[in-house]
Design an enzyme around this catalytic site. Structure first.
Site, PDB file in Angstrom:
ATOM      1  N   ILE A 109       0.861  -1.172   0.000  1.00 32.31           N
ATOM      2  CA  ILE A 109       0.000   0.000   0.000  1.00 32.31           C
ATOM      3  C   ILE A 109       0.897   1.222   0.000  1.00 32.31           C
ATOM      4  O   ILE A 109       1.806   1.337   0.835  1.00 32.31           O
ATOM      5  CB  ILE A 109      -0.926   0.016   1.227  1.00 32.31           C
ATOM      6  CG1 ILE A 109      -1.904  -1.173   1.172  1.00 32.31           C
ATOM      7  CG2 ILE A 109      -1.700   1.333   1.321  1.00 32.31           C
ATOM      8  CD1 ILE A 109      -2.766  -1.318   2.414  1.00 32.31           C
ATOM      9  N   CYS A 110       0.682   2.122  -0.945  1.00 29.02           N
ATOM     10  CA  CYS A 110       1.414   3.382  -1.006  1.00 29.02           C
ATOM     11  C   CYS A 110       2.925   3.126  -1.071  1.00 29.02           C
ATOM     12  O   CYS A 110       3.394   2.363  -1.917  1.00 29.02           O
ATOM     13  CB  CYS A 110       1.012   4.246   0.195  1.00 29.02           C
ATOM     14  SG  CYS A 110       1.510   5.975   0.097  1.00 29.02           S
ATOM     15  N   THR A 111       3.704   3.710  -0.159  1.00 31.74           N
ATOM     16  CA  THR A 111       5.159   3.576  -0.206  1.00 31.74           C
ATOM     17  C   THR A 111       5.657   2.244   0.336  1.00 31.74           C
ATOM     18  O   THR A 111       6.863   2.013   0.394  1.00 31.74           O
ATOM     19  CB  THR A 111       5.825   4.732   0.562  1.00 31.74           C
ATOM     20  OG1 THR A 111       5.234   4.836   1.867  1.00 31.74           O
ATOM     21  CG2 THR A 111       5.634   6.050  -0.171  1.00 31.74           C
TER      22      THR A 111
END
Length: 325
Positions: A109-111
């Site tokens: 998720i995301c970074t």
């Protein structure tokens, strides 16, 4: 009865607090006949407390041993210096990632994508992350095909999402893939979020927001979803929104990343999938109620989108329900 699918959420210090809560909330809400479909555990590389980027700390339920028998491993976003600045895993995180079973589905998720990339899991693959950090991911890991213009990328065994709320879209996509639209929609209703945003939908990169609700196509999109069985035209949609056709098409693209026709076709296909999973209607009736017109048209779009016929799709979910019961 089969054991629930085990989801291990690996919190990498310091973890993005919003991201860390997504998977436990959504997968924890997925049920069938009152029984949980997933067993979710949070863990850290050391088993100890993990700082968040939002002013609080999290106490995971387990250490890295939780990864050993996980069916799905999810890595939320992180600001870990070794990962984000140097493109490498520190000893503890590296040892934890090495414990992920080869058979596990791995998700970021995301970074969290920086963690998967540093482990070499994204080399030669298309992946995404928050648009603001895409260039950094690309520079640190040139072997990764970074696409910042999508909400999530489903690579089968490895999936990545864009920033923050796109993690919700990806988790709902996984639940839908595992257990069908009815379960995913129930989770979305529980979390009071939209049940479906296409993975190919654009991230909202520095896009100006409408000044008021009357300048948005949101109400018309909601209305269209309630009238999918009708042969809606772009002119009708624009009239409902109180806009000229040209303005409506431009505003629609700004808000969804897709032309109205493509978006409508996707929603109709989503509706058809839900009706097929219910297994109570004929193929022609599913096509009619979803607005796809004919069984032949439904077969065409389902094969193009999912690579299977309506009968095969229905059978796949019937077999999955029987297996998971």
């Amino acid at each position: 009865m089969r054991r629930p699918h085990r989801v291990a959420v690996l919190l990498v210090d310091p973890v993005v607090g919003f991201d860390a809560a997504i998977a436990p909330t959504l997968f924890g809400a997925a049920e069938a006949d009152g029984e949980p479909l997933y067993e979710v555990v949070t863990c850290s590389a050391t088993g100890g407390q993990v700082a968040s980027t939002n002013g609080f700390a999290l106490v995971p339920q387990a250490g890295p041993e939780a990864l050993d028998d996980a069916d799905t491993v999810i890595v939320p976003g992180t600001r870990n210096a070794a990962v984000r600045r140097d493109g490498r895993l520190d000893d503890a995180v590296g040892a934890a990632v090495a414990r992920i079973p080869a058979t596990a589905r791995t998700v970021s998720i995301c970074t969290g994508a920086f963690v998967l990339a540093a482990a070499g899991l994204l080399d030669g693959r298309r992946a995404t992350t928050h648009w603001r950090h895409a260039d950094a991911l690309r520079a640190l890991h040139p072997a990764v095909d970074v696409d910042e213009n999508v909400l999530f990328v489903d690579g089968g065994d490895i999936l990545t999402s864009a920033g923050l709320a796109a993690g919700i879209d990806l988790c709902l996509h996984i639940i839908r893939r595992d257990h069908g639209g009815q379960v995913a929609n129930a989770v979305a209703r529980f979390c009071v979020v939209p049940p479906w945003r296409e993975g190919s939908q654009a991230q909202f990169i520095e896009a100006p927001l409408p000044h008021d609700d009357s300048a948005s196509t949101a109400a018309t999109r909601e209305w269209a979803c309630a009238h999918l069985q009708e042969p809606l035209t772009i002119e009708q949609l624009a009239a409902h929104a109180g806009m000229s056709t040209r303005t409506f098409i431009r505003r629609f693209r700004e808000e969804t990343g897709q032309p109205p026709g493509v978006w409508m076709r996707s929603r109709r296909l989503d509706r058809a999938r839900e009706l097929l999973e219910a297994r109570t209607l004929s193929i022609d009736e599913v096509a009619r109620r979803s607005g796809l017109g004919s069984g032949a048209n439904l077969r065409h779009h389902l094969r193009r989108g999912l690579g299977m016929s309506p009968t095969s799709y229905r059978k796949a979910f019937a077999d999955r329900e029987f297996t998971d019961a």
